[in-house]
Design a protein around this motif. Structure first.
Motif, PDB file in Angstrom:
ATOM      1  N   MET A   1       0.724  -1.338   0.092  1.00  0.00           N
ATOM      2  CA  MET A   1       0.069   0.107  -0.169  1.00  0.00           C
ATOM      3  C   MET A   1       0.833   1.135   0.038  1.00  0.00           C
ATOM      4  SD  MET A   1      -3.225  -1.263   2.464  1.00  0.00           S
ATOM      5  CE  MET A   1      -4.047   0.564   2.095  1.00  0.00           C
TER       6      MET A   1
ATOM      7  N   SER B   1      -3.014   4.509  -2.378  1.00  0.00           N
ATOM      8  CA  SER B   1      -4.468   3.818  -1.919  1.00  0.00           C
ATOM      9  C   SER B   1      -5.268   3.231  -2.968  1.00  0.00           C
ATOM     10  CB  SER B   1      -4.845   4.944  -1.099  1.00  0.00           C
ATOM     11  OG  SER B   1      -5.164   6.210  -1.907  1.00  0.00           O
ATOM     12  N   ARG B   2      -4.947   3.633  -4.119  1.00  0.00           N
ATOM     13  CA  ARG B   2      -5.998   3.160  -5.318  1.00  0.00           C
ATOM     14  C   ARG B   2      -5.689   1.862  -5.688  1.00  0.00           C
ATOM     15  NH1 ARG B   2      -6.348   8.491  -9.310  1.00  0.00           N
ATOM     16  NH2 ARG B   2      -7.105  10.051  -7.709  1.00  0.00           N
TER      17      ARG B   2
ATOM     18  N   GLU C   1      -5.098  -2.057  -5.558  1.00  0.00           N
ATOM     19  CA  GLU C   1      -5.779  -3.303  -4.709  1.00  0.00           C
ATOM     20  C   GLU C   1      -4.947  -4.625  -4.719  1.00  0.00           C
ATOM     21  OE1 GLU C   1      -9.722  -3.745  -6.260  1.00  0.00           O
ATOM     22  OE2 GLU C   1     -10.560  -1.734  -5.517  1.00  0.00           O
TER      23      GLU C   1
ATOM     24  N   ARG D   1      -1.505   5.336  10.073  1.00  0.00           N
ATOM     25  CA  ARG D   1      -2.106   4.943   8.861  1.00  0.00           C
ATOM     26  C   ARG D   1      -2.869   3.421   8.856  1.00  0.00           C
ATOM     27  NH1 ARG D   1       0.676   4.679   2.707  1.00  0.00           N
ATOM     28  NH2 ARG D   1      -1.058   3.991   1.642  1.00  0.00           N
ATOM     29  N   PHE D   2      -2.235   2.632   9.580  1.00  0.00           N
ATOM     30  CA  PHE D   2      -2.433   1.007   9.328  1.00  0.00           C
ATOM     31  C   PHE D   2      -3.199   0.483  10.591  1.00  0.00           C
ATOM     32  CE2 PHE D   2       0.993   1.353   6.337  1.00  0.00           C
ATOM     33  CZ  PHE D   2       0.241   1.180   5.485  1.00  0.00           C
TER      34      PHE D   2
ATOM     35  N   ARG E   1      -6.405  -1.544  10.505  1.00  0.00           N
ATOM     36  CA  ARG E   1      -7.427  -1.182  10.025  1.00  0.00           C
ATOM     37  C   ARG E   1      -8.074  -1.928   8.904  1.00  0.00           C
ATOM     38  NH1 ARG E   1      -8.311   4.339  10.958  1.00  0.00           N
ATOM     39  NH2 ARG E   1      -6.614   5.457  12.184  1.00  0.00           N
ATOM     40  N   PRO E   2      -9.495  -1.606   8.668  1.00  0.00           N
ATOM     41  CA  PRO E   2     -10.304  -2.421   7.680  1.00  0.00           C
ATOM     42  C   PRO E   2      -9.450  -2.279   6.480  1.00  0.00           C
ATOM     43  CG  PRO E   2     -11.776  -1.331   9.049  1.00  0.00           C
ATOM     44  CD  PRO E   2     -10.325  -0.810   9.485  1.00  0.00           C
ATOM     45  N   GLU E   3      -9.093  -1.245   5.957  1.00  0.00           N
ATOM     46  CA  GLU E   3      -8.620  -1.043   4.513  1.00  0.00           C
ATOM     47  C   GLU E   3      -7.395  -2.133   4.328  1.00  0.00           C
ATOM     48  OE1 GLU E   3      -7.828   2.806   6.616  1.00  0.00           O
ATOM     49  OE2 GLU E   3      -9.197   1.330   6.677  1.00  0.00           O
ATOM     50  N   LEU E   4      -6.584  -2.086   5.582  1.00  0.00           N
ATOM     51  CA  LEU E   4      -5.484  -2.992   5.223  1.00  0.00           C
ATOM     52  C   LEU E   4      -5.853  -4.604   5.328  1.00  0.00           C
ATOM     53  CD1 LEU E   4      -2.499  -3.347   5.227  1.00  0.00           C
ATOM     54  CD2 LEU E   4      -2.351  -3.224   7.677  1.00  0.00           C
TER      55      LEU E   4
ATOM     56  N   ALA F   1      -8.542  -5.839   4.563  1.00  0.00           N
ATOM     57  CA  ALA F   1      -9.203  -6.024   3.135  1.00  0.00           C
ATOM     58  C   ALA F   1      -8.188  -6.861   2.148  1.00  0.00           C
ATOM     59  CB  ALA F   1     -10.015  -5.099   2.697  1.00  0.00           C
ATOM     60  N   ARG F   2      -6.846  -6.215   2.424  1.00  0.00           N
ATOM     61  CA  ARG F   2      -5.674  -6.860   1.401  1.00  0.00           C
ATOM     62  C   ARG F   2      -5.283  -8.180   1.591  1.00  0.00           C
ATOM     63  NH1 ARG F   2      -7.930  -3.201  -0.375  1.00  0.00           N
ATOM     64  NH2 ARG F   2      -8.237  -4.839  -1.791  1.00  0.00           N
TER      65      ARG F   2
END
Length: 271
Positions: free
Chosen positions: A123, A128-129, A131, A167-168, A183-186, A188-189
């Motif tokens: 990331m 951030s864009r 995936e 950030r994470f 964090r959810p956005e991490l 999810a990867r």
């Protein structure tokens, strides 16, 4: 050492054979006290007075869920965020030059610190864009459960930079004070799934830009190491990297890979 559960040299020998057949793990003779310490607790829970009774139960019931507990008990999960830190800048440089969706396979996910470190690197490098996907596998289902929870003591998370923490991670409060959650956005990867590297079939699809197999091969004998390395080859995209642990050298094990840098390998050209 005094023992309240009967444990003989013959019992230890049988356990060594069972875990080798089940997981490919080679237990050295000096691991006898470790084995007793890890399994005796389970025997007490089951109300068993001897290791012989426990081993007999396992051998008589090859499909028993107790095999999972047995294997989990004898699996070592020594890990930390960004362990062997020199690998992560190399990973960042590697994926920055790749086209298409980036996929990385972490073959010994343990309690999650390594695959999350990989995902952080992706990331940070790709933005951030992007995936990217990290497939995180391990034979130890207890460790994978903890990894999926993504909750870690702040004493471990605090070793990271403040930028990464903000950030994470989400810092816990109240009853959760002293802990942090991914964090959810991490999260999810990263995709977690159980996998035994010595199983006949791997439930893994597609190819990867890199495979992390660090500090795993040290638990296998040479024949098992060779077999696993050979099986990795078709799972790597052209130019893909294989990352090994600091005490592992794959060049002396198999001619499938050639050394590219410090414990980093690429598929050898045999043409």
């Amino acid at each position: 050492m005094s023992r309240d559960v009967q444990f003989s040299d013959a019992d230890f020998s049988r356990i060594r054979q069972l875990i080798y057949r089940r997981a490919g793990i080679v237990l050295a003779e000096h691991k006898i006290e470790m084995v007793y310490g890890r399994l005796a607790r389970r025997l007490r829970q089951l109300g068993l007075a001897s290791f012989r009774d426990y081993i007999d139960r396992l051998e008589l019931n090859p499909g028993s869920p107790e095999w999972e507990t047995f294997t989990n008990s004898l699996t070592t999960n020594l890990t930390s965020f960004f362990r062997e830190n020199h690998h992560f800048p190399l990973l960042g440089e590697h994926v920055a030059s790749r086209s298409g969706r980036v996929r990385i396979w972490c073959t010994a996910a343990s309690t999650g610190e390594e695959p999350y470190s990989i995902a952080m690197t992706l990331m940070e490098t790709l933005g951030s864009r992007a995936e990217p996907e990290v497939l995180a596998t391990d034979i130890d289902t207890d460790a994978l459960f903890k990894a999926e929870q993504g909750i870690y003591p702040m004493v471990d998370v605090g070793k990271l930079s403040e930028t990464r923490i903000k950030r994470f991670f989400l810092k816990g409060a109240g009853d959760h004070s002293g802990f942090a959650r991914i964090r959810p956005e991490l999260a999810a990867r990263v995709v977690f799934q159980p996998l035994n590297l010595i199983a006949d079939n791997w439930a893994v699809q597609g190819q990867f830009d890199a495979i992390f197999c660090r500090n795993v091969m040290i638990y296998f004998d040479k024949a098992t190491q060779v077999r696993i390395l050979e099986r990795f080859v078709p799972f790597l995209k052209p130019g893909g990297l294989l990352f090994a642990g600091h005490s592992e050298s794959f060049s002396y094990i198999s001619d499938c890979f050639k050394l590219r840098g410090q414990t980093v390998y690429t598929v050898a050209d045999k043409s």
